[in-house]
Design a protein around this motif. Structure first.
Motif, short mmCIF file in Angstrom:
data_model
loop_
_atom_site.label_atom_id
_atom_site.label_comp_id
_atom_site.label_asym_id
_atom_site.label_seq_id
_atom_site.Cartn_x
_atom_site.Cartn_y
_atom_site.Cartn_z
N SER A 17 0.85 -1.28 -0.16
CA SER A 17 -0.12 0.14 -0.12
C SER A 17 0.86 1.42 0.00
O SER A 17 2.09 1.21 0.41
N ARG A 19 0.08 5.80 0.12
CA ARG A 19 -0.99 7.01 0.27
C ARG A 19 -0.38 8.26 -0.16
O ARG A 19 0.77 8.34 0.22
N SER A 21 -0.36 12.18 -1.14
CA SER A 21 -1.41 13.31 -0.82
C SER A 21 -0.97 14.33 -1.65
O SER A 21 -0.09 14.61 -2.18
N TYR A 76 -6.46 13.07 -0.95
CA TYR A 76 -5.46 11.81 -0.67
C TYR A 76 -5.73 10.68 -1.72
O TYR A 76 -7.09 10.79 -2.12
N GLN A 78 -5.78 6.75 -1.16
CA GLN A 78 -5.08 5.53 -0.65
C GLN A 78 -5.08 4.31 -1.55
O GLN A 78 -6.09 4.02 -2.08
N ASN A 80 -4.35 0.33 -2.05
CA ASN A 80 -4.20 -0.86 -1.49
C ASN A 80 -3.83 -1.97 -2.70
O ASN A 80 -4.32 -1.83 -3.75
#
Length: 115
Positions: A17, A19, A21, A76, A78, A80
């Motif tokens: 994963s 993330r 921004s 953001y 995310q 996965n």
């Protein structure tokens, strides 16, 4: 003039994963993430309206989630269950709607997924 600053890219193994921004220097409306690999067109990954409505590319549905913090003018992504085919430069996109629509792009952040 709004500036976009991205962060969070990097190298990750398949299944992992990350993330991303993106912080905007001013007030913006819709925001999105696009990605591009060499030799291919830039493609939409995910989009979010100022009200929180979202849409995703079919290839990332169920794996990626876009969200935003309107107070911080930040979006953001995310990511996965990353796959090698997610490897690309990811670009933040923002719109500011006034008497005319202004469009802004971030400089891009590299995401590399190893198999």
């Amino acid at each position: 003039q709004v500036q976009l600053v991205e962060s969070g890219g990097g190298l990750v193994q398949a299944g992992g994963s990350l993330r991303l921004s993106c912080a905007a220097s001013g007030s913006i409306d819709s925001m999105a993430w696009y990605r591009q690999v060499p030799g291919k067109q830039r493609e939409l990954v995910a989009h979010i309206t100022v009200g929180g409505g979202t849409n995703y590319a079919d290839s990332v549905k169920g794996r990626f989630t876009i969200s935003r913090d309107n107070a911080k003018n930040t979006v953001y992504l995310q990511m996965n269950s990353l796959k090698p085919e997610d490897t690309a430069v990811y670009y933040c996109y923002a719109e500011s709607i006034g008497w005319a629509t202004s469009v802004y792009w971030g400089p891009g952040t590299q995401v590399t997924v190893s198999s």
